[in-house]
Each structure stands twice: as C-alpha cells, then as structure tokens.
Design a protein around this motif. Structure first.
Motif, PDB file in Angstrom:
ATOM      1  N   ASP A 391       0.854  -1.187   0.000  1.00  0.00           N
ATOM      2  CA  ASP A 391       0.000   0.000   0.000  1.00  0.00           C
ATOM      3  C   ASP A 391       0.892   1.240   0.000  1.00  0.00           C
ATOM      4  N   LYS A 393       1.523   3.523   2.232  1.00  0.00           N
ATOM      5  CA  LYS A 393       2.387   3.738   3.407  1.00  0.00           C
ATOM      6  C   LYS A 393       3.643   2.891   3.315  1.00  0.00           C
ATOM      7  N   GLU A 394       3.474   1.649   2.909  1.00  0.00           N
ATOM      8  CA  GLU A 394       4.643   0.767   2.796  1.00  0.00           C
ATOM      9  C   GLU A 394       5.555   1.245   1.666  1.00  0.00           C
ATOM     10  N   ARG A 396       5.938   4.277   0.628  1.00  0.00           N
ATOM     11  CA  ARG A 396       6.641   5.491   1.069  1.00  0.00           C
ATOM     12  C   ARG A 396       7.799   5.129   1.987  1.00  0.00           C
ATOM     13  N   LYS A 397       7.548   4.194   2.919  1.00  0.00           N
ATOM     14  CA  LYS A 397       8.607   3.767   3.841  1.00  0.00           C
ATOM     15  C   LYS A 397       9.779   3.180   3.035  1.00  0.00           C
ATOM     16  N   ASP A 416       8.520  14.957   2.774  1.00  0.00           N
ATOM     17  CA  ASP A 416       7.086  14.734   3.009  1.00  0.00           C
ATOM     18  C   ASP A 416       6.347  14.264   1.756  1.00  0.00           C
ATOM     19  N   LYS A 419       2.867  12.473   2.087  1.00  0.00           N
ATOM     20  CA  LYS A 419       2.329  12.682   3.442  1.00  0.00           C
ATOM     21  C   LYS A 419       0.806  12.812   3.407  1.00  0.00           C
ATOM     22  N   ILE A 421      -1.190  11.105   2.075  1.00  0.00           N
ATOM     23  CA  ILE A 421      -1.816   9.783   2.191  1.00  0.00           C
ATOM     24  C   ILE A 421      -2.431   9.632   3.579  1.00  0.00           C
ATOM     25  N   ASP A 422      -1.775  10.195   4.590  1.00  0.00           N
ATOM     26  CA  ASP A 422      -2.233  10.048   5.976  1.00  0.00           C
ATOM     27  C   ASP A 422      -3.580  10.719   6.189  1.00  0.00           C
ATOM     28  N   GLU A 423      -3.908  11.686   5.314  1.00  0.00           N
ATOM     29  CA  GLU A 423      -5.163  12.423   5.484  1.00  0.00           C
ATOM     30  C   GLU A 423      -6.316  11.765   4.713  1.00  0.00           C
TER      31      GLU A 423
END
Ligand code: AMP
Ligand code: GLY
Length: 424
Positions: A391, A393-394, A396-397, A416, A419, A421-423
């Motif tokens: 996904d 988040k993964e 991006r990490k 960022d 970032k 994505i968090d929203e």
C-alpha cells in the motif's frame, strides 16, 4: 524491433526500462539519454530538437518505432517530421500537441466542448490584462500561454502581486514568447491528481492515477519545480471521481480534438483539481508526466510496446490496460539550490545497491559519465528513487529507506512526499 526514445530525463529512463522489459525490443537507442538510460539503451548524442538529424538516424538504423518523451519536440512538430518520412512514431502531431503548447487553445477547447475547468479569460496585450485584474476576485492565477518549463504559472494573492505577475509574463517576457498571450484564471482549491492516458485518436485508456509534488520544499513551500516526487495511486481519485472524469473529461477531450481535425495520438496527461464542485481540469500535457511516469510505469502489467503500437495503429480499443494492485512512491533526489542555481559534477555513490532489489528503482534524471567514467550529477533533478509496496504507506517507507542508499554532495530531497496519504 528497434526502438528509439527521444529525451534525457527520469521519464525517459522509466520509458526505457519499460521498453527493455518487452520481448519485442531487440535494440534500444536513446537520444540524447543519460548515464542511467545507458544501461538499457545505446545513447546517441543528438538533441531532442534536432529533428533532421533524428529522422536521418532513424532511417539509417531502420528504427521500427520512435517514442517521444518530451514536450518541446512534440509541440515543435517532431511527429510530423518523422511521419513525413514514413517513419513510425508514438506521440501527438503538432496540431494535437498544441493542447499542451497553448494554454489559451486548451481553455477555449474546454469552453467550446463544455469540459469542466476553471473560469478564465485570454489576453493578448498587457494593458487589457491589467485592466481586467483591477476588478477581478483574488487570489487569481496567471498562466503564460506557451511552454515555460512548468514555471509559467503564477498564483497571486492580491492585486499588487497580480499586476506584478502580468508585468513579469507579458511585460518583461520572463518566459519569452510563451508570454505573448496570457490566460487569467479563477483560483481553485482541492486535491490535485494526475491521470495519464493512452490515446489512438478515438479511444482513450487511462492508466492508474498519481499525484505530483511541484513545490521545492516540505509543506508545499518554495518555488515550483518540475516535480519533487510522486505517489500512485491517489487515494483522492475515488471510483466516483474516476467515473465522472471518464464521462465528462477524457473521452470528451479526445472527441473534441477529433472534431477539431486534430486527432490526438499518444499520451494525454490531464492535471485535475478535485474541487468541492467536482473534478476540473487544471491543464493538459501531451506526454508522460515526470516524475509521474516513474510511479505509473513500474505498476503497469502490459507490454508497453504492444500498447504504443495499438495507439499508432488506431486499435487501442482492443487493449486491456492492467495495473498491479499495489502502490509506488518516487522521491526525487535533487541538487541543493534547485530550481534556481546549483552545482553539478559530483560523483554519485550507491547506485549498485538497486541492482539486486526487487520493487526498487533508481531512475536517472540528470546524470552523466565524467572523463573518468564515473557517474556524476548533471542537473537540478538528479535521480528519482521509486519503491513499490503493498500500500502507499509501505511504498513510502520503502522509497525513503532507499534514498539513504545514495550519496552525493549537495543531495537534497523533500521529506514529506506522500504525506497527504495520511489524510485520506
Ligand atoms: P499547470 O502548469 O497549469 O498545471 O499549473 C501548475 C500548478 O499551479 C498546478 O499544479 C496547480 O498546483 C497550480 N494551479 C494551476 N492552475 C490553478 C488554478 N486555477 N487554481 C489553483 N491552482 C492552480
Ligand atoms: N510532473 C508534472 C509534469 O510532468 O508536467
């Protein structure tokens, strides 16, 4: 097949990577290419605007398909130059690339065919523009009509800034003849999404969505750049938004171009703003986005040559475009000081780390070999570090972890990317 790719950035590296995966590609050339593209393609020192030399090269090497990556040659008519010699080429002709080459043209097209976009007026002289601004609602957006390396758009908070902007574009001609005409446009707010689509003149097939980060600094601060990073897909491009855009934007645009006698073949890139009143077109481009291509192409399952040939032959309706059910993030490693002034020529270390790593990519944007055969920095944007993940988040990490593998003096990146994505 023998393939020639025209361009030298991260986008062309991503295209070359995708072409190299195709069983159909026997030999790849890239003009002029860069140090990363050289891994898949023989780089030839011919500039993207040297149409006669490119055509002569394609004839001499019996190139089966030429792929144009960049906007300038497309807007300048490179496709027409190849076609005039009977050479197969992927990209829009000059009379269709104008959809990117003239913002006044694209706005008028959208108005005529009722394609949702911001309200606007076109201006042909500075005095009329200044008079209009006096009573206009702020903030407001000024756009130089022609190509300006992605820098010809000014967002003005108040009348003073807007007048200064009109002076910059139409008075000082900071963007050259791109400022002979100017679009003044309503300011929109919302989420931005980039959607790239293959087109064959009649049919349009969209790729997975992406989002770019155009500003130089974290928190969308600083100057506009060519793009500091991307993620794909965009969580803001919901099924509902997609359905709306397919019905009211993409196909109507392709139909409008055909109706105007300007059939569009190649990549149509629609920059969208998802506003409270629904999706609206910010701009069109006539080619892959850079760095959108660096997150979209690694997720594409199709053989890119199959799809491009279907576009050239007008049988795109027979192609089923497929993307992996995962995500990708690209973080651009730039030279500190970009987009204004920066040093180049620094050796890059750590490139080999990417070789054994599945799902990680290092696309070269501004690199070259120096006299000693070392790969050195050669531009504002140097590398695009892309990673996939289950996904966003993964992904991006993974992408940020991979940025640590690369070392060069004056390395700069945004911290960022994705970032938002968090929203979601
Ligand atoms: P463009 O080259 O037209 O995509 O513009 C560059 C950037 O300026 C876009 O990605 C947006 O962030 C911003 N922009 C352009 N037009 C507008 C608008 N009408 N309202 C708000 N922002 C805009
Ligand atoms: N990344 C924006 C563009 O390619 O125009």
């Amino acid at each position: 097949m023998k393939i020639l790719i025209v361009g030298s950035g991260g986008r062309e590296h991503a295209i070359a990577w995708a072409v190299a995966k195709s069983d159909k590609a026997d030999k790849i050339y890239c003009a002029p290419g860069n140090a990363g593209i050289a891994e898949y393609a023989e780089c030839v020192p011919i500039g993207a605007m040297e149409f006669e030399r490119l055509v002569a090269f394609a004839r001499e090497k019996e190139i089966d398909l030429t792929i144009i990556g960049m906007d300038d040659p497309l807007v300048g008519g490179i496709v027409d130059a190849f076609e005039a010699e009977g050479l197969r080429v992927f990209g829009p002709r000059k009379n269709a690339a104008i959809i990117e080459g003239s913002k006044a043209f694209s706005k008028d097209l959208m108005k005529k065919y009722h394609i949702p976009t911001a309200g606007y007026e076109n201006f042909y002289d500075k005095e009329s523009a200044l008079a209009y601004l006096e009573t206009a609602r702020m903030p407001i957006v000024l756009k130089a009509d022609g190509l300006a390396l992605g820098k010809g758009v000014l967002i003005c908070e108040n009348l003073e800034e807007a007048k200064a902007g009109a002076e910059t574009i139409m008075g000082e001609k900071k963007f050259g003849s791109a400022g002979d005409k100017m679009v003044i446009e309503e300011f929109m707010t919302g989420r931005e999404v980039s959607v790239l689509a293959f087109c064959d003149g009649k049919t349009v097939k969209c790729m997975t969505s992406a989002q770019d980060h155009k500003r130089a600094m974290d928190g969308d601060q600083g100057l506009n750049t060519g793009g500091m990073g991307t993620f794909s897909p965009s969580p803001f491009y919901t099924e509902e938004v997609r359905e709306f855009c397919e019905k009211y934007i993409y196909q109507p645009t392709i139909d409008a171009m055909a109706a105007e006698g300007r059939p569009f073949t190649g990549i149509l890139f629609t920059g969208l703003m998802i506003t409270e009143d629904g999706p609206k077109v910010l701009e069109y481009n006539a080619r892959f986005g850079d760095p959108e291509a660096q997150v979209v192409l690694p997720r594409m399952k199709n053989d890119i040559i199959d799809v491009m040939e279907a576009c050239v032959d007008g049988r795109l309706d027979q192609i089923n475009l497929e993307f992996e059910d995962n995500a990708a993030v690209c973080v651009v490693l730039a030279s500190d000081g970009y987009p204004v002034s920066y040093k180049k020529g620094f050796p890059i270390e750590g490139l080999d780390t990417f070789r054994e790593k599945e799902g990680y990519y290092c696309f070269h944007a501004g690199t070259k070999f120096d006299d000693q055969g070392r790969i050195v920095t050669n531009g504002g944007r140097v590398l695009g570090i892309t990673a996939k993940g289950a996904d966003l988040k993964e992904a991006r990490k993974n992408a940020y972890a991979a940025t640590e593998w690369i070392r060069f003096e004056n390395k700069y990146m945004r911290n960022d990317i994705g970032k938002a994505i968090d929203e979601a």
